[in-house]
Design an enzyme around this catalytic site. Structure first.
Site, PDB file in Angstrom:
ATOM      1  N   CYS A  40       0.820  -1.224   0.000  1.00 11.64           N
ATOM      2  CA  CYS A  40       0.000   0.000   0.000  1.00 11.64           C
ATOM      3  C   CYS A  40       0.852   1.272   0.000  1.00 11.64           C
ATOM      4  O   CYS A  40       0.483   2.278  -0.592  1.00 11.64           O
ATOM      5  CB  CYS A  40      -0.926   0.022   1.218  1.00 11.64           C
ATOM      6  SG  CYS A  40      -2.207  -1.239   1.117  1.00 11.64           S
ATOM      7  N   HIS A  41       2.005   1.255   0.711  1.00 11.69           N
ATOM      8  CA  HIS A  41       2.766   2.497   0.887  1.00 11.69           C
ATOM      9  C   HIS A  41       3.935   2.642  -0.088  1.00 11.69           C
ATOM     10  O   HIS A  41       4.507   3.730  -0.180  1.00 11.69           O
ATOM     11  CB  HIS A  41       3.300   2.583   2.332  1.00 11.69           C
ATOM     12  CG  HIS A  41       2.208   2.623   3.350  1.00 11.69           C
ATOM     13  ND1 HIS A  41       1.523   3.768   3.659  1.00 11.69           N
ATOM     14  CD2 HIS A  41       1.657   1.645   4.119  1.00 11.69           C
ATOM     15  CE1 HIS A  41       0.608   3.507   4.588  1.00 11.69           C
ATOM     16  NE2 HIS A  41       0.670   2.223   4.887  1.00 11.69           N
TER      17      HIS A  41
HETATM   18 FE1  DHE Z   1      -4.695  -7.830  -4.555  1.00 14.49          FE
HETATM   19  C1  DHE Z   1      -5.805  -8.442  -7.765  1.00 14.49           C
HETATM   20  C2  DHE Z   1      -2.566  -5.466  -5.748  1.00 14.49           C
HETATM   21  C3  DHE Z   1      -3.920  -6.940  -1.335  1.00 14.49           C
HETATM   22  C4  DHE Z   1      -6.359 -10.558  -3.413  1.00 14.49           C
HETATM   23  N1  DHE Z   1      -4.303  -7.057  -6.414  1.00 14.49           N
HETATM   24  C5  DHE Z   1      -4.875  -7.453  -7.611  1.00 14.49           C
HETATM   25  C6  DHE Z   1      -4.307  -6.660  -8.675  1.00 14.49           C
HETATM   26  C7  DHE Z   1      -3.376  -5.832  -8.101  1.00 14.49           C
HETATM   27  C8  DHE Z   1      -3.374  -6.089  -6.682  1.00 14.49           C
HETATM   28  C9  DHE Z   1      -2.499  -4.821  -8.801  1.00 14.49           C
HETATM   29  C10 DHE Z   1      -4.671  -6.756 -10.148  1.00 14.49           C
HETATM   30  C11 DHE Z   1      -3.886  -7.834 -10.835  1.00 14.49           C
HETATM   31  C12 DHE Z   1      -4.294  -8.025 -12.297  1.00 14.49           C
HETATM   32  O1  DHE Z   1      -5.497  -8.086 -12.579  1.00 14.49           O
HETATM   33  O2  DHE Z   1      -3.386  -8.105 -13.156  1.00 14.49           O
HETATM   34  N2  DHE Z   1      -3.504  -6.394  -3.694  1.00 14.49           N
HETATM   35  C13 DHE Z   1      -2.710  -5.544  -4.360  1.00 14.49           C
HETATM   36  C14 DHE Z   1      -1.989  -4.697  -3.433  1.00 14.49           C
HETATM   37  O3  DHE Z   1      -1.095  -3.870  -3.728  1.00 14.49           O
HETATM   38  C15 DHE Z   1      -2.550  -4.926  -2.090  1.00 14.49           C
HETATM   39  C16 DHE Z   1      -3.501  -3.764  -1.758  1.00 14.49           C
HETATM   40  C17 DHE Z   1      -1.548  -4.958  -0.947  1.00 14.49           C
HETATM   41  C18 DHE Z   1      -0.450  -5.996  -1.065  1.00 14.49           C
HETATM   42  O4  DHE Z   1       0.529  -5.894  -0.311  1.00 14.49           O
HETATM   43  O5  DHE Z   1      -0.514  -6.897  -1.896  1.00 14.49           O
HETATM   44  C19 DHE Z   1      -3.365  -6.185  -2.345  1.00 14.49           C
HETATM   45  N3  DHE Z   1      -5.094  -8.603  -2.694  1.00 14.49           N
HETATM   46  C20 DHE Z   1      -4.674  -8.101  -1.513  1.00 14.49           C
HETATM   47  C21 DHE Z   1      -5.090  -8.922  -0.398  1.00 14.49           C
HETATM   48  O6  DHE Z   1      -4.804  -8.745   0.816  1.00 14.49           O
HETATM   49  C22 DHE Z   1      -5.973  -9.999  -0.947  1.00 14.49           C
HETATM   50  C23 DHE Z   1      -7.420  -9.709  -0.511  1.00 14.49           C
HETATM   51  C24 DHE Z   1      -5.641 -11.420  -0.479  1.00 14.49           C
HETATM   52  C25 DHE Z   1      -4.325 -11.977  -1.003  1.00 14.49           C
HETATM   53  O7  DHE Z   1      -4.332 -13.061  -1.555  1.00 14.49           O
HETATM   54  O8  DHE Z   1      -3.311 -11.314  -0.826  1.00 14.49           O
HETATM   55  C26 DHE Z   1      -5.805  -9.747  -2.452  1.00 14.49           C
HETATM   56  N4  DHE Z   1      -5.881  -9.226  -5.431  1.00 14.49           N
HETATM   57  C27 DHE Z   1      -6.431 -10.295  -4.784  1.00 14.49           C
HETATM   58  C28 DHE Z   1      -7.147 -11.117  -5.738  1.00 14.49           C
HETATM   59  C29 DHE Z   1      -7.014 -10.504  -6.997  1.00 14.49           C
HETATM   60  C30 DHE Z   1      -6.202  -9.324  -6.774  1.00 14.49           C
HETATM   61  C31 DHE Z   1      -7.931 -12.388  -5.416  1.00 14.49           C
HETATM   62  C32 DHE Z   1      -7.570 -10.982  -8.339  1.00 14.49           C
HETATM   63  C33 DHE Z   1      -9.026 -10.669  -8.487  1.00 14.49           C
HETATM   64  C34 DHE Z   1      -9.628 -11.340  -9.716  1.00 14.49           C
HETATM   65  O9  DHE Z   1     -10.777 -11.821  -9.602  1.00 14.49           O
HETATM   66  O10 DHE Z   1      -9.004 -11.370 -10.775  1.00 14.49           O
END
Ligand code: DHE
Length: 549
Positions: A40-41
């Site tokens: 996030c940061h």
């Molecule tokens: Fe995600 C998608 C970034 C936290 C589960 N997440 C994405 C995408 C990005 C992103 C850029 C799009 C990818 C793409 O489509 O090419 N996510 C981030 C972060 O930067 C963040 C806020 C903090 C981190 O440190 O990662 C973050 N994300 C999370 C979680 O905490 C989640 C809920 C649980 C986990 O597995 O880490 C999470 N993100 C997801 C999921 C998708 C996703 C399940 C894909 C959604 C889909 O249906 O395609």
């Protein structure tokens, strides 16, 4: 394989105003920062979804005076409280994840100058590249009897694994080792290969045709990463993959069947406001079906890149300015327009991938977080795309353009918010399916335990209030826990008759995937197993291959 940023020695300037830290303390804090905060940061702590966390002591105003602000001005005890209890501004609480000592350590760490991690270029990536099963030694046809269309690739977040679960029988067919806290799985155009990316930038290629599907190639493309996709345009099926880095801020184009890195392109550059940014991270990437192009969304610059992969030696890129900070998104129903959240600007940007131009920037409620969004035909407004919000108690429906004559009457609504459907804050993902009459939304980040453990379902014909709220944790039948088990990420089966929800508990809690019948909203199956640790994202092969949502 190299690890994530946590294991790397980096330069750190000392300043007498920052609390002193030993080398061991710094290393421990660096690991926690990478795992919990950098997403996030930002690594350089410039801020994006989260606030700027620079110490700011070196900043001087135009008269040469040191300016107030930054983590140093907040001080140790205030920082400990913010990290522990979170803020109304959207910072989550870490008091149930970090110990008192770790909270204090992190408060000290962020008052010190941010680390500048090393680069990771083509040579480093090639050195990490491994083909575990050569292409010539792989099957030439499907060797198992599974219905691959209905296979689910499931992230087991905290074990660094992916479970392949048979959607027909609900049996776990294979659990494969992958990178750290895998973020997403995406499919090759043919549906044979699954590509997964760990937060540590490790890409794993899984061959579903093997008798027991397994990883056939690996490469590390960055120290910190979130996105991956493949070449889906006709004539380029399964030819290339592309993965985006958070650090270094860059994307890598690879061979589709071996993951050999071919080209690395930096995303450092100038924001839509005209300022240089040293860390513009690659957020979502999607592959066009109408041109040999990827849509690469660069978070901090707000620039959307249309990367033409028809000639990667002479790479052509169209840069479309939108708004900050770009995050996740999905196609409209026609798959001509890509809609992406610019979360800090409370906007959705719609790109016309046919003309390579911005179609619209739509103002929406606070902190849109669509996942891939949800497409359906609204009874009054025609084709719409829905997004949820982390920071507002609504789901937003945006009218999308459509070339079909039958939709001409809806043109006047295009790219406007036609309805806000009442929900609760803390939504992460929404989902529907062309064969379904329902809209599902989680509320995984809501501070209320019962709400975070539940999902809401609306009838598409009546969005005035949720038709049903399902308490997923209770329905799972698993023993109650003090800690929240978040009900997250609804995903449909290939035929659109079932919805799978992850029940995301702690690393030592028993977690599960809870499967509901989409028509009757009754419980169909609880998939649980001691190996099912912290399931989060689930990717149905057919729906992911064809971008159905
Ligand atoms: Fe995600 C998608 C970034 C936290 C589960 N997440 C994405 C995408 C990005 C992103 C850029 C799009 C990818 C793409 O489509 O090419 N996510 C981030 C972060 O930067 C963040 C806020 C903090 C981190 O440190 O990662 C973050 N994300 C999370 C979680 O905490 C989640 C809920 C649980 C986990 O597995 O880490 C999470 N993100 C997801 C999921 C998708 C996703 C399940 C894909 C959604 C889909 O249906 O395609």
């Amino acid at each position: 394989m190299l690890t994530g940023l946590a294991g790397h020695v980096v330069a750190q300037e000392q300043n007498s105003q920052a609390p002193a830290m030993t080398v061991t303390e710094k290393e421990a804090a660096k690991k926690i920062y990478f795992e919990r905060c950098a997403g996030c940061h930002g690594v350089l702590r410039k801020g994006a979804t989260g606030k700027n966390l620079e110490p700011h002591w070196t900043k001087t105003d135009k008269d040469g005076k040191t300016t107030e602000g930054g983590t140093l001005a907040l001080g140790q005890s205030r920082l400990e409280k913010i990290i522990g209890y979170g803020t109304d501004g959207g910072m989550v609480n870490f008091d149930d994840i970090l110990t008192k000592e770790e909270l204090s350590l992190m408060a000290k760490y962020i008052q010190n100058t941010p680390d500048v991690p090393p680069e990771f270029g083509l040579k480093d990536q090639l050195a990490s590249w491994k083909v575990l099963v050569e292409v010539k030694d792989r099957p030439t046809k499907q060797m198992n009897k599974y219905n691959l269309n209905n296979m689910f690739s499931v992230t087991l977040r905290d074990t660094g694994e992916v479970a392949l679960i048979d959607g027909d029988t609900k049996e776990i067919r294979s659990i494969v080792k992958t990178g750290y806290a895998v973020h997403i799985s995406r499919m090759s155009a043919s549906g044979r290969y699954v590509y997964v990316i760990g937060r540590d930038g490790r890409v794993s290629l899984i061959d579903l045709w093997m008798e027991k599907p397994a990883v056939v190639a690996e490469v590390k493309i960055a120290f910190d990463a979130r996105s991956i996709d493949t070449s889906k345009f006709k004539g380029f099926e399964d030819k290339y993959a592309i993965a985006g880095g958070y650090w270094p801020p860059q994307y890598t184009i690879m061979e589709g069947d071996t993951l050999k890195p071919l080209k690395v392109v930096s995303t450092r550059g100038v924001t839509v406001d005209g300022d240089y940014h040293p860390e513009p991270r690659v957020a979502s990437i999607v592959s066009s079906f109408i041109k040999p192009e990827w849509v690469v969304n660069v978070k901090e610059t707000g620039q959307i890149l249309m990367v033409d992969y028809s000639d990667i030696e002479n790479l052509k890129t169209t840069t479309i300015g939108s708004a900050k900070f770009l995050h996740d998104g999905g196609w409209d129903a026609s798959k001509r327009y890509f809609l992406v959240a610019a979360n800090a600007s409370n906007k959705i940007a719609a790109v016309d991938t046919k003309t390579g131009k911005l179609a619209a920037l739509v103002d929406v409620a606070k902190l849109p977080h669509p996942g891939r969004g949800a497409n359906f035909t609204h009874p009054t407004f025609g084709p719409v795309w829905a997004t949820g919000h982390l920071g507002a108690d609504v789901l937003t429906l945006i009218s999308t353009a459509s070339d079909e004559a039958k939709n001409a009457k809806y043109k006047k609504y295009n790219w406007t918010v036609v309805q806000e459907v009442k929900h609760v804050p803390g939504n992460l993902f929404v989902k529907t399916h062309p064969k379904s009459q329902n809209l599902w939304a989680d509320s995984a980040q809501n501070p209320d335990k019962d709400t975070a453990e539940s999902v809401s379902v609306w009838k598409l014909s009546d969005l005035s209030k949720p038709y049903k709220i399902l308490h997923v944790a209770k329905d799972s039948g698993l023993p109650e826990t003090k800690a929240v088990r978040r009900a997250v990420h609804p995903e449909y089966s290939a035929d659109g008759t079932e919805v799978w929800i992850s029940l995301w508990g702690g690393k030592t809690d028993q977690s599960a995937i809870v499967v509901y019948d989409d028509k009757t909203l009754t419980l169909k199956k609880v998939i649980t197993d001691p190996k099912m640790i912290t399931p989060t994202g689930k990717f149905n092969v057919y729906n992911t291959q064809h971008d159905i949502y």
